[in-house]
Design a protein around this motif. Structure first.
Motif, PDB file in Angstrom:
ATOM      1  N   ASP A   1       0.780  -1.149   0.002  1.00  0.00           N
ATOM      2  CA  ASP A   1      -0.022   0.202  -0.166  1.00  0.00           C
ATOM      3  C   ASP A   1       0.823   1.163   0.168  1.00  0.00           C
ATOM      4  N   GLY A   2       0.649   2.215  -1.107  1.00  0.00           N
ATOM      5  CA  GLY A   2       1.112   3.627  -0.706  1.00  0.00           C
ATOM      6  C   GLY A   2       2.485   3.642  -1.777  1.00  0.00           C
ATOM      7  N   GLU A   3       2.852   2.440  -2.395  1.00  0.00           N
ATOM      8  CA  GLU A   3       4.158   2.566  -3.311  1.00  0.00           C
ATOM      9  C   GLU A   3       3.697   3.637  -4.390  1.00  0.00           C
TER      10      GLU A   3
ATOM     11  N   SER B   1      -0.871  -6.224  -8.144  1.00  0.00           N
ATOM     12  CA  SER B   1      -1.156  -6.042  -7.021  1.00  0.00           C
ATOM     13  C   SER B   1      -2.520  -6.122  -6.581  1.00  0.00           C
TER      14      SER B   1
ATOM     15  N   LYS C   1      -4.160  -3.565  -6.423  1.00  0.00           N
ATOM     16  CA  LYS C   1      -4.723  -2.154  -5.728  1.00  0.00           C
ATOM     17  C   LYS C   1      -4.885  -1.196  -6.947  1.00  0.00           C
ATOM     18  N   SER C   2      -5.655   0.018  -6.580  1.00  0.00           N
ATOM     19  CA  SER C   2      -6.262   0.908  -7.321  1.00  0.00           C
ATOM     20  C   SER C   2      -5.281   2.037  -7.334  1.00  0.00           C
TER      21      SER C   2
ATOM     22  N   ASN D   1      -4.636   5.917  -7.223  1.00  0.00           N
ATOM     23  CA  ASN D   1      -4.983   6.676  -5.981  1.00  0.00           C
ATOM     24  C   ASN D   1      -4.267   7.906  -6.005  1.00  0.00           C
TER      25      ASN D   1
ATOM     26  N   GLN E   1      -0.399   3.515  -5.371  1.00  0.00           N
ATOM     27  CA  GLN E   1      -1.593   2.340  -5.234  1.00  0.00           C
ATOM     28  C   GLN E   1      -2.135   2.320  -3.907  1.00  0.00           C
ATOM     29  N   TRP E   2      -3.218   1.821  -3.865  1.00  0.00           N
ATOM     30  CA  TRP E   2      -4.085   1.608  -2.523  1.00  0.00           C
ATOM     31  C   TRP E   2      -5.189   0.750  -2.877  1.00  0.00           C
ATOM     32  N   PRO E   3      -5.561  -0.044  -1.574  1.00  0.00           N
ATOM     33  CA  PRO E   3      -6.807  -0.922  -1.735  1.00  0.00           C
ATOM     34  C   PRO E   3      -7.805   0.376  -2.289  1.00  0.00           C
ATOM     35  N   TYR E   4      -8.731  -0.362  -3.115  1.00  0.00           N
ATOM     36  CA  TYR E   4      -9.768   0.287  -3.823  1.00  0.00           C
ATOM     37  C   TYR E   4     -11.087   0.447  -2.697  1.00  0.00           C
TER      38      TYR E   4
END
Length: 343
Positions: free
Chosen positions: A273-275, A307, A309-310, A312, A326-329
């Motif tokens: 998360d946060g990459e 990943s 992930k969304s 973001n 990128q972050w969980p949607y």
């Protein structure tokens, strides 16, 4: 309400400049927020008012009024009411056009298509399945312009009413096309049904616009090198904010920058998360492939294949320079995007 730009003047280039400054601010307008005031109207001055400028044509004044209306800007007459021409009266007093501006939902219209100065704006109205649309021709010649119903969140069939001529145009499937004069607008009301999906066309060029800000997803400093960061910025002409979306396999896509030729990718193929999201040469590690899925209303979520992930806007930043990660949607505005076709 609040002013969003410097003062208006009575000439065409100033009006279009204000439109470009005000239009991306749609997500900040509404009944519980306030109103983006694009300044008073110049309609009917013809260069004789108390502000600078040599005036505009009737066609340009009507476009000015149409755009202030669909942007939900306060409509404040700035002309001499004692000496109005019939055209000026017909423009300032068209009840159907004013009703769009005053619609109780209070949404500001958004840009949904920009094909070389042929722009389409759509405003969601309170009645389910209805949209006000302005087809705005900023070029130097008349042109046929099209609103695609899918791009404004409607299903395939809709009836069309021309708000300036106050005439029913009939029922159409998938799209409506009309000839629009140079510097002119056609303003219509579409009545159909709400769509729960959206689509894009592989191989076309798009602007990618976060719903939360109205800014553009760009490559930092129009860089050409691998590793350059992806963030949000004002729309420009350097092509670092233009993206070709190309389908790969399994329903996934590569998003390739027009200027650099490189793909949007998650840094180091990270699963965290946060990459950061960067540009990189197109590869085979799946970190540069994305599922682009419609979420209704003409909007999309963009999910990384590797990943899950969304894409973001980090920290829900509202300013130019906010970086992409990128972050969980979740169904948040900073993870919801428009794809605005450019060709």
């Amino acid at each position: 309400m609040w002013r969003t730009t410097d003062d208006i003047f009575d000439y065409w280039d100033r009006v279009t400049w204000i439109i470009d400054q005000n239009a991306p601010l749609a997500n900040f307008a509404g009944p519980t927020k306030g109103w983006n005031d694009a300044d008073m109207l110049m309609v009917g001055n013809y260069g004789t008012g108390a502000v600078f400028g040599g005036g505009m044509t009737d066609t340009e004044y009507r476009s000015h009024f149409s755009m202030w209306t669909i942007m939900a800007s306060p409509l404040i007459a700035g002309n001499n009411l004692n000496t109005m021409s019939q055209f000026t009266k017909d423009t300032l007093m068209n009840s159907e056009v004013i009703a769009v501006n005053q619609d109780a939902l209070g949404s500001q219209g958004i840009l949904v298509s920009d094909l070389g100065g042929l722009q389409v704006y759509s405003k969601k109205l309170q009645t389910t399945g209805t949209r006000a649309v302005v087809l705005f021709n900023r070029t130097g010649a008349a042109a046929n312009m099209t609103v695609n119903f899918s791009s404004i969140g409607l299903n395939a069939t809709a009836s069309v009413r021309d708000l300036w001529s106050k005439t029913e145009k009939g029922t159409f499937t998938n799209s409506y096309t009309v000839n629009v004069p140079s510097h002119g607008t056609v303003m219509v009301k579409l009545t159909g049904s709400e769509s729960t999906s959206s689509f894009f066309i592989s191989g076309k060029t798009y602007r990618i616009v976060p719903k939360s800000t109205g800014l553009s997803v760009v490559v930092e400093a129009a860089a050409l090198n691998n590793g350059a960061k992806i963030f949000q910025w004002d729309y420009g002409t350097a092509q670092n904010d233009q993206w070709v979306i190309t389908s790969t396999t399994g329903g996934f896509n590569k998003i390739i920058n027009v200027k650099s030729g490189k793909a949007i990718a998650v840094k180091n193929a990270s699963l965290m998360d946060g990459e950061d999201v960067i540009q990189w040469d197109s590869g085979s590690t799946l970190n540069d492939q994305w599922e682009i899925q419609g979420v209704g209303g003409g909007y999309f979520k963009i999910i990384n294949r590797l990943s899950g992930k969304s894409l973001n806007v980090a920290d829900n930043s509202l300013i130019a320079g906010g970086k992409m990660i990128q972050w969980p949607y979740s169904a948040a505005d900073n993870m919801t995007f428009q794809l605005i076709p450019l060709n």
